[in-house]
Structures are given as C-alpha cells and as structure tokens.
Design an enzyme around this catalytic site. Sequence first.
Site, PDB file in Angstrom:
ATOM      1  CG  ASP A  48      -1.880  -1.068   1.241  1.00 35.25           C
ATOM      2  OD1 ASP A  48      -2.270  -1.801   0.052  1.00 35.25           O
ATOM      3  OD2 ASP A  48      -2.084  -1.652   2.410  1.00 35.25           O
ATOM      4  CD  GLU A 103     -12.963  -4.942  -4.626  1.00 36.62           C
ATOM      5  OE1 GLU A 103     -14.011  -4.979  -5.740  1.00 36.62           O
ATOM      6  OE2 GLU A 103     -13.062  -5.535  -3.768  1.00 36.62           O
TER       7      GLU A 103
HETATM    8  O1  FUB Z   1      -3.214  -3.747   2.742  1.00 36.99           O
HETATM    9  C1  FUB Z   1      -4.598  -4.059   3.486  1.00 36.99           C
HETATM   10  C2  FUB Z   1      -5.770  -3.958   2.209  1.00 36.99           C
HETATM   11  O2  FUB Z   1      -5.158  -4.639   1.155  1.00 36.99           O
HETATM   12  C3  FUB Z   1      -5.434  -2.263   1.830  1.00 36.99           C
HETATM   13  O3  FUB Z   1      -6.304  -1.885   2.672  1.00 36.99           O
HETATM   14  C4  FUB Z   1      -6.212  -2.452   0.583  1.00 36.99           C
HETATM   15  O4  FUB Z   1      -6.077  -1.466  -0.240  1.00 36.99           O
HETATM   16  C5  FUB Z   1      -5.470  -3.920  -0.005  1.00 36.99           C
HETATM   17  O5  FUB Z   1      -4.069  -3.270  -0.558  1.00 36.99           O
END
Ligand code: FUB
Length: 466
Positions: free
Chosen positions: A51, A225
Amino acid sequence: MTTATTPRRRRLPALAIAFALAAAALSPAAEPSPSPVQADNPIVQTIYTADPAPLVHNGRVYLYTGHDEDGSTWFTMKEWRVWSSDDMVNWTDHGSPLSIDTFSWARQDAWAGQAVERNGKFYWYVPVVNDATGRMAIGVAVADSPTGPFRDTIGRPLVENGEIDPTVFIDTDGQAYLYWGNPNLWYVRLNADMTSYSGGVTAIPLTTAGFGARPGGTSRPTLYEEGPWVYKRGSLYYNVFAAQCCSEFIAYSTAPSPTGPWTYRGTVMPTQGSSFTNHAGVIDFKGSSYFFYHNGALPGGGGFTRSVAVEKFTYNADGTIPLINMTSTGAPQAGTLNPYVRQEAETIAWASGVETERASEGGMNVGWIENGDWIKVKGAAFGSGAGSFTARVASATSGGRIELRLGGANGTLVGTCTVGGTGGWQTWTNVSCPVSGASGTQDLYLKFTGGSGYLFNADWWRFTAA
Ligand code: FUB
C-alpha cells in the site's frame, strides 16, 4: 533495541536469488536472458511492504507503506513504515513511526493510508479496526516531521463507517478532502486543522459511466473496488483506484472538480505480479511522473506478503495516463549519490540477506549481517577518486570485513575494512581503511564477509576524497 543477548534471526531468505525471481515474476514476456538482470524493484527487500503512499517534501520522496508480516496468510498488519529517497533508487529506511498502538482505541489491521503536509505539519490518515465497535474506522496521526514520531492528537476515530483506504488531497484553493471506501466511495471536507471535518459524509455515486462496468457485476456494478488515490494535474482531477476483485488491476477516472462528476478513463496497470491486490500512489518529482504500486515479487511473496515498487511514466499529451507495466528494473536514478557525505547504512538500492532495526544512536542501523550478505548503493559519484572509507559499526561477536566493490557483489575490490568486536550490537565505533580505484559514477556494493553467524551492525558510512 537489539542487545548482545537478543536472539537474532533472519526474516527473509537470502535475497540474491530475488534478481532472478523478480525478473521471472514481473516480465510480461519472460525470456531467458544472457545478460544479468539489474533488479532495483521492488523498492524494499528487508521486509514485506504494501500500500505505497508517496509524498514529495523538500526535494525528497517520503514513501509511507504498510508492513506485511513474514509468513502472513491474511492482511496481518500491525504497523506502518516510512522510507525516503532523493533519487528514486537509493531508499533510506526510517523505521516505523506509526503503529496500531499509536491509537489507544484501535485493535488491529494497519491497512492502506496516506500522509500529507500542511503548514509544516504532517497528517497521516489510516484505516484500523475500532476496538469498541469492531468496525473499520479512519484515524489521523500528526507529526512535526515527515518521519514522525506521529501522535493521535484527537484520541478517537476521525470518521467511522466500516470502510477503508483513505486518500487525502488539498486542492489549490486550500480546501482539503478525505476520500475512502470499499465497497462504496465516500468523502468529507476536512477543516484547515486537518483533524476534523465540516458537513456530512458524502457518497460518491458509483455509476458505470464514472467508474467502469464490472463484468458480471450485480452487487458491485462498477469496477471501483478500493484504494482511491485522488490528485489534481492542471485543472483535471484524477482518481486512481484498485479495480475489480480479485485479482485487482489499477484503473482511473477523471473529473472537472474534486467532487465529480467522474468519468471512467480505463486501465493504468493490468493485473500482474503475484498479488491479488494492488494499490496506487502517483506523484511528480524532479520534473517526472512516478507510479507506485505493490506486487508479490520477493521470494516468499504473494497476496499477503507484498512489496512496494515504482515505475516512471509520462502522461499522454491529452492528460490521459498511459498503460504502465510492472518491471524488475523500476525507475531510472534521478541524480547520483554523494559518497563523500555521511550516508546511512540503511540507504539501499538493493540488499541481500540483511535487515534493519532502531539504532541506539538514533535512526536505524543495518543488522543481521552474515558472511556473503551485501548492500547495493546505486550511482555513487566518486568524481576523481576516493582515498579512504569510514563506517560506524558495532559487533557483539568478533566482527568481520566490509569489502568495497564496484559494479557487482563480486565486482572490482577497491578497499577492505576490518571490523572487530565492540562488546555489543549497539556499542558503536568507527573503522577506516584505504580505498584505491574508486572514481567516476559507480554502483557501490558493501559486501560483508567473515566467519559464521552474525558479524556486525552498520549505522553509517562515508568516503573521503583522495
Ligand atoms: O493492505 C490491506 C488492504 O489490502 C488495503 O487496505 C487494501 O487497499 C489492499 O491493498
């Protein structure tokens, strides 16, 4: 803090093999190549990261990430991490200035966030589970520097509706917006204090014209999404987001205002790279544009053991974003590294075998160094030549050697520094050695050699001109 008696362990397998694995995993058309792969992507090799949220401040890129725990089988994330670079290739590890524990009300799930600067303060918006409600909430932490420490100054969630992935954007008129959401997409208008908002929580209409049509989508008819990344370029507003699930790809929409109406513009990055999620971060730096994302390219990598990576790109003349593919080479170096000033040992283009930790003298140090481990520092500008090398080191054992090599881990040897025992992993001393043959701009490899077990720690290094 690591002490002489702290058990030391290796988190990732020896990452030298990552050159080959990353190339195989990332190349859209993987062909055997007779020439060695120059892998500098993913950005971080010492831990798994996810992220990415880049921020440009005072000539440096600060990269805020999540941290996937080793061996995760879920998004088991306890802390966020910060890295920085002034050349997009050599990245300095600033450790973890923000974790679940920063928020007294939070229980778990240090997921995707973003930091922004306003009036000399840094605000980091993150999703976490609110212990009292069991729902995802958005917290905000504040710092006086981009590397923290960050504090929860409001002591409660900024906003909570069970959804995730905040992105923050300050418009040219000074109005700041916070967007977030999965499965919906929301925004609030932040006040100038950046830790409160005015007006209600507003839903952005998820129309297929605005966010594309999901094939077979009934409960979720659009491609949107999660993981929005909102910014402005000229007079056009962009929302780059993770599309479809699963696996995700990265898509984007544009709008004439920060609140829409949004128009779907297509794919930015196709589904690639061994992770079923992806997450975008877009910046301009030193006159070029960069796209950050994550994949599962490191050894042991996958959907829950991800790694952040970066590509350079150029907008099309009409402002649209070109299709960007994942690569194992990453962005070209924007500048050079000055080896004649103090460089942190944890400033790394690529590392094999080592890890980092908090140093007793401040910042981070490189540790868990074993025989044959190495650190690559790309594009060190030696000019007419270096005459000596000094490193700050500590060892609870009997030390080892730092071999200074150019062009590769087994490249030309230009100096060797011997490190002795210092009585502790955080008992620091300087060691120096002569250097000969290091001139021009070179990829420098600090290769660590010695006996078995952990050899020594390194905090910083510096060359002196001949
Ligand atoms: O890293 C945890 C979750 O997975 C994030 O909040 C989403 O964007 C996805 O990358």
